[in-house]
Scaffold this active site. Structure first.
Site, PDB file in Angstrom:
ATOM      1  N   GLU A   1       0.843  -1.191   0.000  1.00 38.43           N
ATOM      2  CA  GLU A   1       0.000   0.000   0.000  1.00 38.43           C
ATOM      3  C   GLU A   1       0.882   1.246   0.000  1.00 38.43           C
ATOM      4  O   GLU A   1       2.055   1.170   0.385  1.00 38.43           O
ATOM      5  CB  GLU A   1      -0.914   0.008   1.228  1.00 38.43           C
ATOM      6  CG  GLU A   1      -1.861  -1.162   1.279  1.00 38.43           C
ATOM      7  CD  GLU A   1      -2.752  -1.173   2.519  1.00 38.43           C
ATOM      8  OE1 GLU A   1      -3.532  -2.118   2.674  1.00 38.43           O
ATOM      9  OE2 GLU A   1      -2.642  -0.220   3.335  1.00 38.43           O
ATOM     10  N   PRO A   2       0.346   2.391  -0.402  1.00 38.70           N
ATOM     11  CA  PRO A   2       1.162   3.614  -0.464  1.00 38.70           C
ATOM     12  C   PRO A   2       1.830   3.986   0.854  1.00 38.70           C
ATOM     13  O   PRO A   2       2.926   4.536   0.866  1.00 38.70           O
ATOM     14  CB  PRO A   2       0.150   4.684  -0.894  1.00 38.70           C
ATOM     15  CG  PRO A   2      -0.913   3.935  -1.627  1.00 38.70           C
ATOM     16  CD  PRO A   2      -1.009   2.608  -0.946  1.00 38.70           C
TER      17      PRO A   2
ATOM     18  N   ASP B   1       6.609 -17.772   3.098  1.00 37.52           N
ATOM     19  CA  ASP B   1       7.500 -18.919   3.224  1.00 37.52           C
ATOM     20  C   ASP B   1       7.513 -19.746   1.945  1.00 37.52           C
ATOM     21  O   ASP B   1       8.488 -20.452   1.668  1.00 37.52           O
ATOM     22  CB  ASP B   1       7.074 -19.808   4.399  1.00 37.52           C
ATOM     23  CG  ASP B   1       7.199 -19.094   5.740  1.00 37.52           C
ATOM     24  OD1 ASP B   1       7.873 -18.048   5.793  1.00 37.52           O
ATOM     25  OD2 ASP B   1       6.607 -19.576   6.727  1.00 37.52           O
TER      26      ASP B   1
ATOM     27  N   THR C   1       6.423 -18.266  -1.261  1.00 34.74           N
ATOM     28  CA  THR C   1       6.702 -17.452  -2.439  1.00 34.74           C
ATOM     29  C   THR C   1       8.127 -16.907  -2.475  1.00 34.74           C
ATOM     30  O   THR C   1       8.664 -16.670  -3.561  1.00 34.74           O
ATOM     31  CB  THR C   1       5.710 -16.281  -2.541  1.00 34.74           C
ATOM     32  OG1 THR C   1       5.774 -15.494  -1.339  1.00 34.74           O
ATOM     33  CG2 THR C   1       4.289 -16.793  -2.739  1.00 34.74           C
TER      34      THR C   1
ATOM     35  N   GLY D   1      31.561  -4.611 -21.627  1.00 35.88           N
ATOM     36  CA  GLY D   1      31.786  -3.306 -22.219  1.00 35.88           C
ATOM     37  C   GLY D   1      30.629  -2.811 -23.060  1.00 35.88           C
ATOM     38  O   GLY D   1      29.465  -2.890 -22.662  1.00 35.88           O
TER      39      GLY D   1
ATOM     40  N   GLU E   1       8.349  -9.091  -2.719  1.00 35.26           N
ATOM     41  CA  GLU E   1       8.241 -10.179  -1.744  1.00 35.26           C
ATOM     42  C   GLU E   1       9.112  -9.917  -0.512  1.00 35.26           C
ATOM     43  O   GLU E   1       9.535 -10.860   0.167  1.00 35.26           O
ATOM     44  CB  GLU E   1       8.610 -11.529  -2.367  1.00 35.26           C
ATOM     45  CG  GLU E   1       7.651 -12.006  -3.412  1.00 35.26           C
ATOM     46  CD  GLU E   1       6.255 -12.279  -2.867  1.00 35.26           C
ATOM     47  OE1 GLU E   1       6.083 -13.249  -2.125  1.00 35.26           O
ATOM     48  OE2 GLU E   1       5.347 -11.497  -3.187  1.00 35.26           O
TER      49      GLU E   1
ATOM     50  N   THR F   1      11.941  -6.619   0.835  1.00 36.70           N
ATOM     51  CA  THR F   1      13.233  -6.084   0.420  1.00 36.70           C
ATOM     52  C   THR F   1      14.390  -6.816   1.087  1.00 36.70           C
ATOM     53  O   THR F   1      14.213  -7.579   2.039  1.00 36.70           O
ATOM     54  CB  THR F   1      13.338  -4.592   0.778  1.00 36.70           C
ATOM     55  OG1 THR F   1      13.275  -4.466   2.209  1.00 36.70           O
ATOM     56  CG2 THR F   1      12.209  -3.787   0.154  1.00 36.70           C
TER      57      THR F   1
ATOM     58  N   GLN G   1      16.533  -5.641   3.078  1.00 36.92           N
ATOM     59  CA  GLN G   1      16.606  -5.281   4.488  1.00 36.92           C
ATOM     60  C   GLN G   1      15.600  -6.075   5.330  1.00 36.92           C
ATOM     61  O   GLN G   1      15.908  -6.500   6.452  1.00 36.92           O
ATOM     62  CB  GLN G   1      16.359  -3.778   4.659  1.00 36.92           C
ATOM     63  CG  GLN G   1      17.434  -2.891   4.046  1.00 36.92           C
ATOM     64  CD  GLN G   1      17.311  -2.737   2.532  1.00 36.92           C
ATOM     65  OE1 GLN G   1      16.350  -3.201   1.920  1.00 36.92           O
ATOM     66  NE2 GLN G   1      18.281  -2.079   1.927  1.00 36.92           N
TER      67      GLN G   1
END
Length: 407
Positions: free
Chosen positions: A140-141, A258, A260, A360, A384, A386, A388
């Site tokens: 959600e936002p 757990d 996904t 390159g 799913e 981050t 962190q």
């Protein structure tokens, strides 16, 4: 003990998935990267193939639909290694994502919402939703990575729940037939009241607001929705409605992750594998070869870098296989799923960018898919949960602390 050999029963499935990546996905990968939001019609044939394999029994768990945690094994049963639908799903998704992550996410009836249904739905619900494509709406936002802070509400009204709120970053949200929406039954109860509901995409209370224009996985649509007095039948609440039970509370809903997170780790592994294979071929054409019998420090810098990246890939792959293995054998795998997702996601980003650099101008241009894979890679370290968040979950499990004790 986990067996590192690919089970013989999975080999036909993996052969099909590898062929899909090389013969179907690679030729159309650039086309749908440029034609963002255009549905890849070629995937209908692929979906029918996966459905057929599943029905025949020759490839159980041919995608996200088959990933579900096994029941806790009977202690008196004959011990042995169980390689089931979770491992099968991880291995097959690794192969298809080697072709294209966005196209893998766009295969009908193989969405992350399908994995959520497989993880927490009861038997009657699994039968009712069988054969249908489900997206998953969590973010959600105002909540970001904190799923426990969800503000979308679900209020009981007779035989229905009425949902109100906003959801963003819904993968396959426009194309799917169903959307698994996470909502709270009572904000005052915090995480314990978070539940998931299966909402028909055609429900008039579920309004599509926009499709996102993205850095990567552009062949996969990413939608934003508003739920306005969206009435959902009570039988479409997944799992147990009683928030006081383990199955009914937030812990039950979190079982979805757990299952996904190893699948997302498998996507990252597939993209990493594609980058490494292509880079090794391009460097070999320029006379840069890796000698696997010599120490890395005695070889050229590009060869030494490839050896290091192969080691990171191997570590991420083993973590992912272990997370799937534990799920197949009815063993808690929350920490292992987060370890796999964290390692695979970070490895994917680092390897993709390094491969562009090693090659390159060829890596940076559109003649090869390396620059596209570098753009695709970043999302695999974000959605799913981050990087962190994964490390936070791992730390809590290792230290034996709750979410309130370690934030």
């Amino acid at each position: 003990m986990i067996d590192l050999e690919i089970p013989r029963k999975f080999r036909p499935l993996l052969t099909q998935a590898r062929g899909m990546a090389e013969e179907v996905f690679w030729p159309i990968s650039r086309k749908y990267d440029l034609a963002e939001h255009t549905y890849p019609a070629e995937l209908d044939v692929m979906a029918a193939l996966i459905d057929g394999l599943g029905r025949s029994g020759s490839a159980r768990g041919a995608g996200a639909t088959g990933s579900a945690k096994a029941e806790t094994p009977n202690p008196s049963a004959t011990p042995g290694v169980r390689n089931g639908a979770n491992l099968s799903s991880v291995l097959s998704i690794l192969e298809t994502a080697r072709g294209d992550v966005g196209l893998t996410l766009s295969i009908p009836r193989q969405g992350l919402g399908n994995a959520a249904i497989a993880a927490v739905a009861n038997d009657e619900q699994k039968r009712r939703y069988a054969g249908r494509w489900a997206a998953m709406a969590i973010t959600e936002p105002d909540t970001g990575s904190d799923s426990g802070a969800i503000r979308t509400t679900a209020v009981r009204d007779g035989d229905h729940y009425v949902l109100n709120g906003e959801k963003i970053f819904v993968t396959a949200g426009e194309r799917a037939e169903l959307v698994v929406v996470w909502a709270t039954l009572d904000r005052s109860l915090g995480k314990q009241a978070i539940k998931s509901f299966v909402v028909e995409r055609s429900n008039p209370g579920l309004r599509l607001v926009r499709l996102e224009h993205k850095l990567g996985i552009r062949s996969s649509d990413t939608a934003a929705f508003v739920l306005e007095d969206c009435r959902v039948p009570a039988e479409d609440l997944l799992g147990d409605a009683d928030v006081r039970t383990a199955a009914g509370g937030f812990a039950g809903a979190m079982q979805t992750f757990d299952n996904t997170r190893p699948l997302v780790a498998a996507m990252a592994l597939g993209l990493t594998r594609a980058c490494l294979d292509t880079t090794r071929e391009l460097l070999a054409a320029e006379g840069v070869e890796v000698d696997w019998d010599r120490p890395a420090h005695s070889q050229s810098a590009p060869a030494a870098h490839l050896i290091q990246m192969e080691a990171d890939y191997a570590a991420a792959r083993l973590l992912t296989l272990r997370a799937a293995y534990l799920a197949d054998n009815g063993t808690p795998n929350s920490m292992e799923a987060s370890m796999a997702k964290a390692k695979a996601g970070r490895t994917c980003v680092e390897v993709a960018l390094a491969c562009v650099e090693l090659c390159g101008a060829t890596g940076y241009g559109e003649r090869e898919l390396l620059e596209k894979w570098a753009r695709d890679a970043k999302i695999l370290d974000i959605f799913e949960g981050t990087q962190q968040i994964q490390l936070l979950v791992v730390a809590r499990r290792l230290l034996g602390l709750s979410s309130s004790q370690l934030k």
